[in-house]
Design a protein around this motif. Structure first.
Motif, PDB file in Angstrom:
ATOM      1  N   ALA A  60       0.841  -1.211   0.000  1.00 55.38           N
ATOM      2  CA  ALA A  60       0.000   0.000   0.000  1.00 55.38           C
ATOM      3  C   ALA A  60       0.869   1.251   0.000  1.00 55.38           C
ATOM      4  N   PRO A  61       0.457   2.292  -0.732  1.00 56.92           N
ATOM      5  CA  PRO A  61       1.246   3.527  -0.763  1.00 56.92           C
ATOM      6  C   PRO A  61       1.181   4.268   0.559  1.00 56.92           C
ATOM      7  N   THR A  62       2.188   5.062   0.804  1.00 56.36           N
ATOM      8  CA  THR A  62       2.208   5.913   1.993  1.00 56.36           C
ATOM      9  C   THR A  62       1.477   7.210   1.698  1.00 56.36           C
ATOM     10  N   ALA A  63       0.583   7.585   2.573  1.00 57.87           N
ATOM     11  CA  ALA A  63      -0.216   8.801   2.391  1.00 57.87           C
ATOM     12  C   ALA A  63      -0.001   9.738   3.568  1.00 57.87           C
ATOM     13  N   PRO A  90      -4.784   1.854   2.695  1.00 51.52           N
ATOM     14  CA  PRO A  90      -5.449   1.141   1.589  1.00 51.52           C
ATOM     15  C   PRO A  90      -5.972   2.119   0.549  1.00 51.52           C
ATOM     16  N   THR A  91      -5.772   1.809  -0.698  1.00 48.68           N
ATOM     17  CA  THR A  91      -6.203   2.729  -1.756  1.00 48.68           C
ATOM     18  C   THR A  91      -7.713   2.783  -1.900  1.00 48.68           C
ATOM     19  N   ASP A  92      -8.409   1.767  -1.397  1.00 51.20           N
ATOM     20  CA  ASP A  92      -9.868   1.747  -1.506  1.00 51.20           C
ATOM     21  C   ASP A  92     -10.553   2.179  -0.211  1.00 51.20           C
ATOM     22  N   LEU A  93      -9.829   2.815   0.690  1.00 52.19           N
ATOM     23  CA  LEU A  93     -10.383   3.219   1.982  1.00 52.19           C
ATOM     24  C   LEU A  93     -11.556   4.169   1.794  1.00 52.19           C
ATOM     25  N   LYS A  94     -12.655   3.877   2.485  1.00 51.41           N
ATOM     26  CA  LYS A  94     -13.833   4.744   2.459  1.00 51.41           C
ATOM     27  C   LYS A  94     -14.279   5.002   3.888  1.00 51.41           C
ATOM     28  N   PHE A  95     -14.865   6.181   4.095  1.00 49.52           N
ATOM     29  CA  PHE A  95     -15.350   6.565   5.411  1.00 49.52           C
ATOM     30  C   PHE A  95     -16.845   6.292   5.502  1.00 49.52           C
ATOM     31  N   THR A  96     -17.276   5.805   6.661  1.00 45.25           N
ATOM     32  CA  THR A  96     -18.662   5.382   6.839  1.00 45.25           C
ATOM     33  C   THR A  96     -19.298   6.113   8.008  1.00 45.25           C
ATOM     34  N   ASP A  97     -20.518   5.676   8.349  1.00 46.60           N
ATOM     35  CA  ASP A  97     -21.314   6.194   9.454  1.00 46.60           C
ATOM     36  C   ASP A  97     -21.664   7.664   9.273  1.00 46.60           C
ATOM     37  N   GLY A  98     -22.072   7.998   8.048  1.00 47.63           N
ATOM     38  CA  GLY A  98     -22.569   9.339   7.786  1.00 47.63           C
ATOM     39  C   GLY A  98     -21.563  10.412   8.134  1.00 47.63           C
ATOM     40  N   GLY A  99     -22.027  11.431   8.842  1.00 49.71           N
ATOM     41  CA  GLY A  99     -21.189  12.574   9.188  1.00 49.71           C
ATOM     42  C   GLY A  99     -20.077  12.263  10.157  1.00 49.71           C
ATOM     43  N   ASP A 100     -20.098  11.065  10.790  1.00 44.82           N
ATOM     44  CA  ASP A 100     -19.036  10.729  11.726  1.00 44.82           C
ATOM     45  C   ASP A 100     -17.736  10.360  11.024  1.00 44.82           C
ATOM     46  N   GLY A 101     -17.789   9.953   9.779  1.00 43.73           N
ATOM     47  CA  GLY A 101     -16.588   9.682   9.007  1.00 43.73           C
ATOM     48  C   GLY A 101     -15.673   8.653   9.640  1.00 43.73           C
ATOM     49  N   TRP A 102     -16.193   7.448   9.888  1.00 44.32           N
ATOM     50  CA  TRP A 102     -15.412   6.375  10.491  1.00 44.32           C
ATOM     51  C   TRP A 102     -14.559   5.648   9.452  1.00 44.32           C
TER      52      TRP A 102
END
Length: 474
Positions: A60-63, A90-102
Motif C-alpha cells: 500500500a502507498p504511503t499517504a 489502503p487505496t480503496d479506503l472509504k469513510f462510513t457512518d454518515g457525518g461521523d466519518g469512520w
C-alpha cells in the motif's frame, strides 16, 4: 493468546472473556435498567452494518494524514494536536457512518490498527484528514481505555476501540461468534447525571461517556454496563434463524457492553453481513433484546482491573465525543416512532444498581476543551439551516429530526437569509439538544452562537462542530 485483526485483542481482554469466568449476578427483568433497555418506545431494535475494517497490504502507498488530535496511548505513546503523519493506507479506503466519518485499517505489520473519526479525503492533494486518529494494538491490547487515567483507546464514547465486539463476515458464515458484543443506546436509556459532571454515568470497563452526557442522558443505564442472556434460557427452543442463534449464543456466553450512543436506537451489535444474513438477524433482534438482562457483581478473571472510586469527569474532548446515530429505517418499510416522554429529569436520575463498580479518578489530558456559552436565542445563516434541515429529513421520523423539520417549517420568518429560533420553542428534550445543535452549527461556520443549556465547543474545527450539530441532536 494474542489477538489478530480478525479476532482482535488478547484473550484476557474483557472482549474475549466468557461470562462464566466473571461470576456475575443476573439482575431481575423487572429492574428499571432492564425495563428501559427493552422499551421499544424509547428506541428501536437495531444492528449496525456500516463498518468495514480494511487490511493494509505491504504494497500500500504511503499517504499524508493531517489530524486535529492523535492518540497513541494504546501503544505506549501520548496525545498530539494539529499535526501530520505518514501512514501506509489502503487505496480503496472509504469513510462510513454518515457525518461521523469512520474508518478502521491495519498497519502492514498486522499488530497495529488505526481508527478514524471525522475522516475525509482530498482527491486534489491525495491527502487524508482525521478529526481524531487513534493507534491501537490489536494483538496484545485489551480494546478498553485506562481506568486509572480515564484515557480511551478508541473512538467509542466509552473509550473503547471500534473493533471491540465487531461481528465479522467469517463469523456469520461459520455461525460462531467467540467474543462479547458492542451495544449502543439512546440518550433516554443512558444514565442521567446526578450533578453537573458525568461521574456515575459510566462504569468499568468504560472510562468515560459522551462529552455532553451530563446534559443529554436522561435514563438509568451507565456506559460500560454489561448485558447477557441468562444461562438457563433455552435458545434452541426460541425458533431463531441460524445467524440469530449465533448472535444469541454470543450474548449467552460473552454478553455485550454498552459502548456508545445512537439516536432512538438500541443496537445490539456491529456486523458485517450479506443482505440475507441481515434479514435473518433483524428477524431475531427483538427477541434477543427482550431477553437480555444487565449483569452486576463481576468477579476478577479478566485483565482489566476494576476501579474503586467515582471518576472526575473529563471535559468534552474529541476522543470521548464519538456518539453516532444510526438511521434506523424499518426493515419492513415502515417509519420509526419518536421517543416517548420518559418523565422529568428528577425521576430519571437513578444511577446503576448499587452493586455496579465505579471508576478511578481520571487525570486530565491535553485535548480540546468546551466552555460554557452565553444563554441567548440563536440566529443561524439560512444555508446552515437548510443543511440541518436536510439532515432532519434524512432522519425523518426520529424525535429530533422531526422536531428540527417542524420548527424550520413553522418559523415563518420574512427574511429568507436569517431564521431565528428562540429557545422557548424547544421542547423539554430539545431545550438542550436542538439549541446546542444550532450553536455548534454556528461555530462550524463563523465561530459564533450560543444556547441556553449545556456547553458548546470553542476553538474546534468545523468537522467537530458538525458532529455536535447533527449527531448529538438525534
Amino acid at each position: 493468546m494474542p489477538g489478530s485483526f480478525s479476532h482482535p485483542f488478547s484473550d484476557t481482554s474483557l472482549w474475549n472473556t466468557r461470562i462464566d469466568s466473571l461470576n456475575p449476578t443476573y439482575t431481575d427483568a423487572s429492574t428499571v435498567q432492564n425495563v428501559q433497555f427493552r422499551d421499544a418506545s424509547l428506541a428501536n431494535s437495531w444492528l449496525q452494518t456500516d463498518l468495514t475494517p480494511y487490511n493494509t497490504p505491504s504494497t500500500a502507498p504511503t499517504a499524508t494524514w493531517s489530524f486535529d488530535t492523535l492518540n497513541t496511548t494504546g501503544v505506549g505513546g501520548t496525545f498530539s494536536s494539529n499535526g501530520t503523519i505518514q501512514l501506509q493506507t489502503p487505496t480503496d479506503l472509504k469513510f462510513t457512518d454518515g457525518g461521523d466519518g469512520w474508518a478502521v485499517f491495519t498497519s502492514p505489520d498486522g499488530v497495529h490498527s488505526w481508527e478514524v473519526w471525522g475522516g475525509s479525503y482530498d482527491a486534489a492533494t491525495h491527502t487524508y484528514h482525521a478529526a481524531y486518529l487513534v493507534e491501537n494494538d490489536v494483538v496484545n491490547g485489551t480494546g478498553w481505555g485506562q481506568p486509572d487515567t480515564g484515557t480511551g483507546v478508541g473512538i467509542r464514547a466509552a473509550g473503547a476501540s471500534l473493533l471491540g465486539g465487531l461481528v465479522t463476515q467469517d463469523e456469520l458464515n461459520s455461525l460462531s461468534i467467540q467474543h462479547a458484543l458492542g451495544i449502543e443506546l439512546d440518550t433516554h436509556q443512558l444514565a442521567a447525571a446526578s450533578g453537573s459532571t458525568n461521574a456515575g454515568q459510566f462504569v468499568f470497563p468504560a472510562v468515560t461517556a459522551d462529552g455532553d452526557s451530563a446534559a443529554s442522558y436522561t435514563g438509568t443505564i451507565p456506559m460500560g454496563a454489561h448485558f447477557a442472556l441468562p444461562p438457563d434460557l433455552d435458545l434452541a427452543a426460541a425458533g431463531l434463524t441460524p445467524e440469530g442463534l449465533a448472535l444469541a449464543k454470543a450474548y449467552q456466553t460473552y454478553g455485550g457492553y454498552v459502548v456508545d450512543m445512537a439516536g432512538h436506537t438500541t443496537a445490539l451489535a456491529q456486523v458485517e453481513a450479506t443482505p440475507e444474513q441481515q434479514a435473518h438477524l433483524f428477524a431475531d433482534v427483538d427477541w434477543i433484546r427482550d431477553h437480555l438482562v444487565m449483569t452486576v457483581d463481576h468477579g476478577s478473571g479478566a485483565s482489566n482491573t476494576a476501579p474503586q472510586t467515582d471518576p472526575i469527569a473529563q471535559s468534552d474532548s474529541v476522543q470521548t465525543d464519538t456518539q453516532q446515530a444510526a438511521a434506523p429505517a424499518d426493515v419492513a418499510g415502515g417509519t420509526t416512532p419518536a421517543p416517548a416522554d420518559t418523565g422529568s429529569d428528577a425521576a430519571m436520575t437513578q444511577n446503576a444498581l448499587d452493586e455496579t463498580p465505579t471508576a478511578d479518578a481520571a487525570t486530565s489530558v491535553d485535548q480540546p476543551q468546551f466552555e460554557p456559552a452565553e444563554a441567548t436565542s440563536q440566529t443561524i445563516p439560512n444555508g446552515d439551516v437548510m443543511d440541518a434541515r436536510g439532515w432532519g429529513h434524512h432522519h425523518a421520523g426520529r424525535g429530533m429530526g422531526a422536531a428540527l423539520a417542524s420548527l424550520l417549517e413553522g418559523s415563518g420568518k420574512a427574511d429568507p437569509n436569517q431564521i431565528s429560533i428562540p429557545d422557548s420553542q424547544a421542547n423539554e428534550h430539545a431545550a438542550h439538544q436542538f439549541a446546542a445543535a444550532m450553536a455548534h452549527s454556528a461555530v462550524a461556520t463563523d465561530g459564533e452562537g450560543a444556547h441556553s443549556a449545556g456547553t458548546m465547543p470553542t476553538g474546534v474545527d468545523a468537522a467537530f462542530a458538525h458532529h455536535h450539530a447533527f449527531w448529538h441532536a438525534w
